[in-house]
Design a protein around this motif. Structure first.
Motif, PDB file in Angstrom:
ATOM      1  N   PHE A  56      10.783  -2.757  -6.769  1.00 50.71           N
ATOM      2  CA  PHE A  56      11.319  -1.669  -7.571  1.00 50.71           C
ATOM      3  C   PHE A  56      10.173  -1.029  -8.353  1.00 50.71           C
ATOM      4  O   PHE A  56       9.463  -1.721  -9.088  1.00 50.71           O
ATOM      5  CB  PHE A  56      12.395  -2.191  -8.538  1.00 50.71           C
ATOM      6  N   LYS A  91       9.676   4.605 -12.653  1.00 49.83           N
ATOM      7  CA  LYS A  91       9.068   5.935 -12.743  1.00 49.83           C
ATOM      8  C   LYS A  91       8.446   6.185 -14.095  1.00 49.83           C
ATOM      9  O   LYS A  91       7.668   7.116 -14.259  1.00 49.83           O
ATOM     10  CB  LYS A  91      10.137   7.015 -12.481  1.00 49.83           C
ATOM     11  N   PHE A  94       8.225  -4.228  -9.735  1.00 49.25           N
ATOM     12  CA  PHE A  94       8.975  -5.465  -9.945  1.00 49.25           C
ATOM     13  C   PHE A  94       9.491  -6.013  -8.625  1.00 49.25           C
ATOM     14  O   PHE A  94       9.769  -5.259  -7.693  1.00 49.25           O
ATOM     15  CB  PHE A  94      10.179  -5.197 -10.853  1.00 49.25           C
ATOM     16  N   ASP A 129       0.826  -1.203   0.000  1.00 46.46           N
ATOM     17  CA  ASP A 129       0.000   0.000   0.000  1.00 46.46           C
ATOM     18  C   ASP A 129       0.864   1.259   0.000  1.00 46.46           C
ATOM     19  O   ASP A 129       0.619   2.195   0.719  1.00 46.46           O
ATOM     20  CB  ASP A 129      -0.956  -0.009   1.183  1.00 46.46           C
ATOM     21  N   TYR A 130       1.889   1.233  -0.819  1.00 46.10           N
ATOM     22  CA  TYR A 130       2.824   2.343  -0.860  1.00 46.10           C
ATOM     23  C   TYR A 130       2.527   3.329  -1.965  1.00 46.10           C
ATOM     24  O   TYR A 130       2.383   2.962  -3.118  1.00 46.10           O
ATOM     25  CB  TYR A 130       4.235   1.807  -1.137  1.00 46.10           C
ATOM     26  N   GLY A 131       2.473   4.581  -1.592  1.00 45.68           N
ATOM     27  CA  GLY A 131       2.544   5.675  -2.543  1.00 45.68           C
ATOM     28  C   GLY A 131       1.543   5.646  -3.678  1.00 45.68           C
ATOM     29  O   GLY A 131       1.883   5.908  -4.809  1.00 45.68           O
ATOM     30  N   SER A 132       0.313   5.346  -3.369  1.00 38.00           N
ATOM     31  CA  SER A 132      -0.682   5.276  -4.409  1.00 38.00           C
ATOM     32  C   SER A 132      -2.041   5.379  -3.759  1.00 38.00           C
ATOM     33  O   SER A 132      -2.179   5.236  -2.555  1.00 38.00           O
ATOM     34  CB  SER A 132      -0.533   3.950  -5.140  1.00 38.00           C
ATOM     35  N   ARG A 176      10.506  -2.280   5.574  1.00 42.57           N
ATOM     36  CA  ARG A 176      10.041  -2.334   4.184  1.00 42.57           C
ATOM     37  C   ARG A 176      10.896  -1.372   3.390  1.00 42.57           C
ATOM     38  O   ARG A 176      11.123  -0.230   3.802  1.00 42.57           O
ATOM     39  CB  ARG A 176       8.561  -1.944   4.112  1.00 42.57           C
ATOM     40  N   LEU A 177      11.373  -1.862   2.273  1.00 43.28           N
ATOM     41  CA  LEU A 177      12.290  -1.078   1.460  1.00 43.28           C
ATOM     42  C   LEU A 177      11.811  -1.097   0.020  1.00 43.28           C
ATOM     43  O   LEU A 177      11.570  -2.166  -0.550  1.00 43.28           O
ATOM     44  CB  LEU A 177      13.694  -1.699   1.582  1.00 43.28           C
ATOM     45  N   GLU A 178      11.633   0.083  -0.533  1.00 43.23           N
ATOM     46  CA  GLU A 178      11.144   0.212  -1.904  1.00 43.23           C
ATOM     47  C   GLU A 178      12.114   1.096  -2.679  1.00 43.23           C
ATOM     48  O   GLU A 178      12.485   2.170  -2.204  1.00 43.23           O
ATOM     49  CB  GLU A 178       9.758   0.869  -1.928  1.00 43.23           C
ATOM     50  N   PHE A 179      12.478   0.639  -3.846  1.00 42.64           N
ATOM     51  CA  PHE A 179      13.373   1.432  -4.691  1.00 42.64           C
ATOM     52  C   PHE A 179      12.590   2.090  -5.816  1.00 42.64           C
ATOM     53  O   PHE A 179      11.601   1.532  -6.307  1.00 42.64           O
ATOM     54  CB  PHE A 179      14.462   0.539  -5.283  1.00 42.64           C
ATOM     55  N   TYR A 180      13.061   3.268  -6.227  1.00 46.95           N
ATOM     56  CA  TYR A 180      12.422   4.015  -7.313  1.00 46.95           C
ATOM     57  C   TYR A 180      13.474   4.382  -8.354  1.00 46.95           C
ATOM     58  O   TYR A 180      14.597   4.743  -8.001  1.00 46.95           O
ATOM     59  CB  TYR A 180      11.760   5.283  -6.765  1.00 46.95           C
TER      60      TYR A 180
END
Lengths: 129, 129
Positions: free
Chosen positions: A83, A86, A92, A65-68, A118-122
């Motif tokens: 990942f 952008k 992914f 539920d990240y960033g959306s 929790r780690l999310e890459f952009y």
DNA sequence: ATTTAACTAGTAATTATTGCTAATAGAAAC
DNA sequence: GTTTCTATTAGCAATAATTACTAGTTAAAT
């Protein structure tokens, strides 16, 4: 006494879980709804949401539920990193081992007791870079 | 040609930014609304949202849209990590340097081009542990 | 086979957020 | 200071994702 709720494996729940386990696109509730409808045409969207919540609580799946404005769901309940491209906006899975030492670093350097992270890459995916 | 939009510093925008810069609780849009109303009673909630979006786009603030049905906002636009307490449900800033090498690790080990990342820890805060 | 409570379909309700529009007000040019 | 221009605002309507409700259904324990 045993207060744990007895969860039943209904055909709806089974179908939702199977759809989610067989994709890597981290779908939305609505995408899952469309897929499951092919098999159970009169299933309701509320049933999708309720079951996704139950499955997440039971740690059978993961909620992203990240960033959306909407949630995506992941059939892999093990902690792993994502990942976000952008450009194409796909999400992914990253083939990276989990950095357990991140929790330890927090526990050594601060007074907080970290149990997970929790780690999310952009950035840009191989096709869009 | 110069297409960048000329953003104006209105008294509403100024008040919203000041409220957000002077708290560490990572408030919701509604909390900010209640605070700014003390100063500008007839400000509308839509104005709060529009300005938070503008300020975030200008990198004056940060949006924390993690794991919740609503967004929280952070007056510190520099990348830093957060700690979510599982008991009191507060969100804390962590006094840890940013691990820039995480991006590099992704770029070395995969075909993705990581530009930034977001890292959130979960566990118990000093008061709740 | 009977029983029971977890579950479902269908729909209404909720909630955070965005869109719309006529009126307002920063700030640049005069 | 005054004029001008357009970003911004207040107020309210509209969206969109999600949850709540209810009468009927069904998985699974007895």
């Amino acid at each position: 006494m045993n207060n744990k709720p007895k969860t039943r494996m209904t055909k709806q729940r089974k179908a939702i879980l199977r759809v989610l386990k067989n994709t890597t696109i981290h779908p939305t509730a609505d995408w899952i709804y469309e897929q499951v409808k092919k098999e159970i045409p009169n299933i309701s969207l509320g049933t999708i949401y309720r079951n996704l919540n139950v499955l997440a609580k039971n740690k059978d799946i993961m909620v992203l539920d990240y960033g959306s404005t909407y949630s995506r769901y992941d059939g892999n309940p093990e902690n792993h990193y994502h990942f976000h491209c952008k450009k194409c906006e796909q999400v992914f899975d990253l083939e990276l081992p989990c950095f357990h030492d991140l929790n330890e670093k927090v526990n050594e350097d601060t007074n907080f007791k970290a149990e997970n992270h929790r780690l999310e890459f952009y950035g840009f995916c191989p096709d869009c870079r």
